[in-house]
Motif scaffolding. Structure first.
Motif, mmCIF file in Angstrom:
data_model
loop_
_atom_site.group_PDB
_atom_site.id
_atom_site.type_symbol
_atom_site.label_atom_id
_atom_site.label_comp_id
_atom_site.label_asym_id
_atom_site.label_seq_id
_atom_site.Cartn_x
_atom_site.Cartn_y
_atom_site.Cartn_z
ATOM 1 N N LEU A 59 -25.686 11.292 3.596
ATOM 2 C CA LEU A 59 -24.998 10.062 3.223
ATOM 3 C C LEU A 59 -24.043 9.686 4.350
ATOM 4 O O LEU A 59 -23.275 10.531 4.818
ATOM 5 C CB LEU A 59 -24.205 10.252 1.931
ATOM 6 C CG LEU A 59 -24.921 10.870 0.729
ATOM 7 C CD1 LEU A 59 -23.963 10.929 -0.463
ATOM 8 C CD2 LEU A 59 -26.161 10.072 0.374
ATOM 9 N N GLY A 67 -20.386 8.317 -3.977
ATOM 10 C CA GLY A 67 -21.661 8.269 -3.267
ATOM 11 C C GLY A 67 -22.686 9.227 -3.850
ATOM 12 O O GLY A 67 -23.862 8.885 -4.001
ATOM 13 N N ILE A 121 -20.949 7.360 5.097
ATOM 14 C CA ILE A 121 -19.915 6.495 4.521
ATOM 15 C C ILE A 121 -19.139 5.901 5.689
ATOM 16 O O ILE A 121 -18.522 6.634 6.474
ATOM 17 C CB ILE A 121 -18.982 7.286 3.601
ATOM 18 C CG1 ILE A 121 -19.789 7.962 2.486
ATOM 19 C CG2 ILE A 121 -17.909 6.382 3.006
ATOM 20 C CD1 ILE A 121 -18.995 8.904 1.626
ATOM 21 N N SER A 164 -14.821 8.405 -2.204
ATOM 22 C CA SER A 164 -16.052 7.788 -1.680
ATOM 23 C C SER A 164 -17.217 8.764 -1.751
ATOM 24 O O SER A 164 -18.345 8.387 -2.096
ATOM 25 C CB SER A 164 -15.847 7.330 -0.234
ATOM 26 O OG SER A 164 -14.902 6.298 -0.155
ATOM 27 N N MET A 211 -22.758 2.258 2.208
ATOM 28 C CA MET A 211 -23.203 3.643 2.346
ATOM 29 C C MET A 211 -24.698 3.682 2.637
ATOM 30 O O MET A 211 -25.489 2.996 1.995
ATOM 31 C CB MET A 211 -22.919 4.427 1.052
ATOM 32 C CG MET A 211 -23.276 5.906 1.145
ATOM 33 S SD MET A 211 -23.068 6.806 -0.425
ATOM 34 C CE MET A 211 -24.476 6.215 -1.352
#
Length: 525
Positions: A17, A74, A19, A70, A1
């Motif tokens: 972010l 994150g 991913i 996720s 990430m």
């Protein structure tokens, strides 16, 4: 990430972010391997379905679950790595152009709590205004209870009912000569002049005697809650079974015993204790306000705009509710609008004081014990229906923010008590009127402190149109401050309230509804 900071302005932060599809795919593979042994498919023995077929069957759902987990992981990792202390729940948005199987770009916007300067709590000086309970106050309390618990004795034979007497009757209500649903009852007691029945009913009871039959004519109000009876003319055939008169004499030991007590002395002692509690509550309110004034005057720092906005909205909602009960609601709301900036400043002060009290509590090891927390949960659970209480308690135990919301008022009280112990306190005896006047004092610079949810302190009130100075109403609105108690994941009370609305939880037990139409007709009120 990958994490990229896109905003760092004051207390506001924003991040992007990224991913990767590879990370998401790895989560899917792990889940496929975990669930494959339980998957059943025609032509394969249990537990022998190939992973590629499992993925084909459930791949899209697994990808969405993997993406969701996720993102959650994150965000938590971001908060931990950046050591961010949230003011409110962060805003998390997945890019609109995201497609399954591709890299996911997630935008996270949030506000952090400010770095509160080391609180200055030395040199606090307070005055405790004390009020003695007078015998006259206890006498008034006794008379008040006696009037609420008015006893009636059987009237002498042949006594004609007059205003203040109690009439007990059986009745049959009719419209156009036909008895209507719910219009029949037995043993209904009403005090003439109480205004409990529909207009004109009680007036026609004057002069009735026990054992008498009487027919009266009434008209149901246009706003009556039973649609089939609104504005209708009706008759009620009455059978007067008893006429009673108010019991004579001052309250005595027998009266106290009727309340479940041993004697009038015990009743007076209980009432004196209640009045003392009221006085102590007023004294605490006064001291708390003065304490907060001193803290506010000696501390100044930026506060999260989102927390201020949430606090302002709460103030405004309450003011609108109060204005709606004024003689001229629109004029009251217009007065409110003139002082919108003033109420916004109040919200800022509330938030700042709440954060300051929280900091003082943490710095001095003040905590709410698990036993105290359990008591708070049990008390809060009482507002729910019995079948929902267990669900509510599980909800609070599983949701840190909801727990923090319950904990905050008690935590604040403990911090305030700690500061009272640190302060230099002088005492002065005053009358109740003087104490109430001191609480209501308008001195320009003075700003009232919190009520923090306690019933004994005044809530925000809308300005009356004719009325009192804006400063006084602003002060009244300012009486609520809550220090967010430390919690592992609970950034602030307002976030807890907002999140709770999005979660499935038991519905609070509703207040008893007004009598149904049928019941209303049976008791013609």
């Amino acid at each position: 990430m990958q994490t990229v900071e896109t905003l760092n302005e004051g207390l506001k932060r924003a991040y992007t972010l990224t991913i990767t599809a590879k990370d998401i795919d790895a989560r899917v593979d792990k889940e496929v391997k975990s669930m494959a042994p339980q998957v059943r498919m025609p032509g394969f023995r249990p537990g022998k379905v190939p992973a590629n077929l499992v993925r084909k069957m459930h791949g899209e759902a697994l990808q969405r679950d993997a993406l969701s987990s996720s993102i959650q992981e994150g965000v938590q990792k971001l908060l931990a790595e950046k050591k961010l202390r949230l003011a409110m729940q962060p805003s998390v948005e997945l890019g609109e152009d995201y497609e399954l199987g591709k890299d996911a770009e997630v935008k996270v916007a949030l506000e952090v709590l400010p770095e509160v300067p080391a609180p200055s709590i030395e040199g606090l000086t307070l005055e405790r205004l004390t009020v003695d309970v007078k015998d006259e106050q206890v006498d008034e309390a006794v008379e008040r209870i006696a009037s609420q618990q008015q006893r009636f004795d059987a009237a002498p034979e042949g006594h004609k009912a007059k205003e203040g007497d109690q009439v007990v009757m059986d009745f049959v209500g009719k419209v156009d000569g036909v008895a209507f649903d719910g219009g029949t009852g037995e043993g209904m007691a009403v005090v003439i002049g109480s205004g409990n029945l529909i207009p004109g009913f009680e007036d026609q009871l004057v002069g009735v005697k026990a054992g008498e039959d009487k027919t009266i004519e009434v008209t149901f109000p246009d706003d009556y809650n039973a649609e089939n009876l609104k504005g209708k003319a009706a008759t009620f055939d009455l059978k007067i079974t008893e006429v009673k008169v108010k019991a004579e004499g001052a309250p005595d030991d027998e009266f106290a015993k009727s309340l479940g007590l041993e004697s009038m002395e015990q009743l007076r002692g209980l009432l004196k204790g209640q009045i003392e509690q009221e006085h102590n509550g007023l004294t605490r309110t006064f001291m708390k306000r003065k304490l907060l004034d001193q803290l506010a005057a000696s501390h100044d720092f930026d506060v999260p705009p989102s927390m201020v906005e949430a606090e302002f909205n709460q103030i405004w909602k309450q003011l609108e509710h109060e204005a709606g009960h004024e003689d001229d609601p629109e004029a009251a709301k217009a007065e409110m609008e003139k002082d919108r900036d003033e109420y916004h400043a109040i919200a800022i002060r509330r938030v700042r004081l709440g954060l300051l009290l929280s900091e003082i509590g943490q710095a001095n090891g003040i905590e709410v014990s698990q036993a105290e927390m359990n008591r708070l949960i049990m008390e809060a659970a009482q507002q729910y229906n019995p079948k929902d209480r267990e669900r509510f308690m599980q909800y609070v135990q599983q949701e840190p923010m909801a727990a923090a919301q319950l904990r905050a008022p008690l935590y604040e009280d403990k911090v305030v008590d700690f500061l009272f112990e640190k302060a230099e306190i002088s005492e002065r005896a005053v009358s109740r009127e003087e104490l109430e006047a001191a609480i209501e004092a308008e001195d320009g610079e003075h700003v009232h402190g919190p009520d923090c949810g306690h019933d004994h302190e005044e809530k925000p009130k809308a300005k009356k149109t004719a009325a009192k100075k804006p400063a006084k109403k602003a002060a009244a609105a300012e009486e609520k401050v809550e220090a967010p108690a430390p919690a592992k994941k609970a950034p602030a009370k307002k976030a807890a309230a907002a999140k709770a609305e999005d979660e499935e939880k038991p519905a609070a037990k509703k207040a008893p509804a007004k009598k149904s139409a049928a019941k209303k007709a049976a008791d013609p009120e």
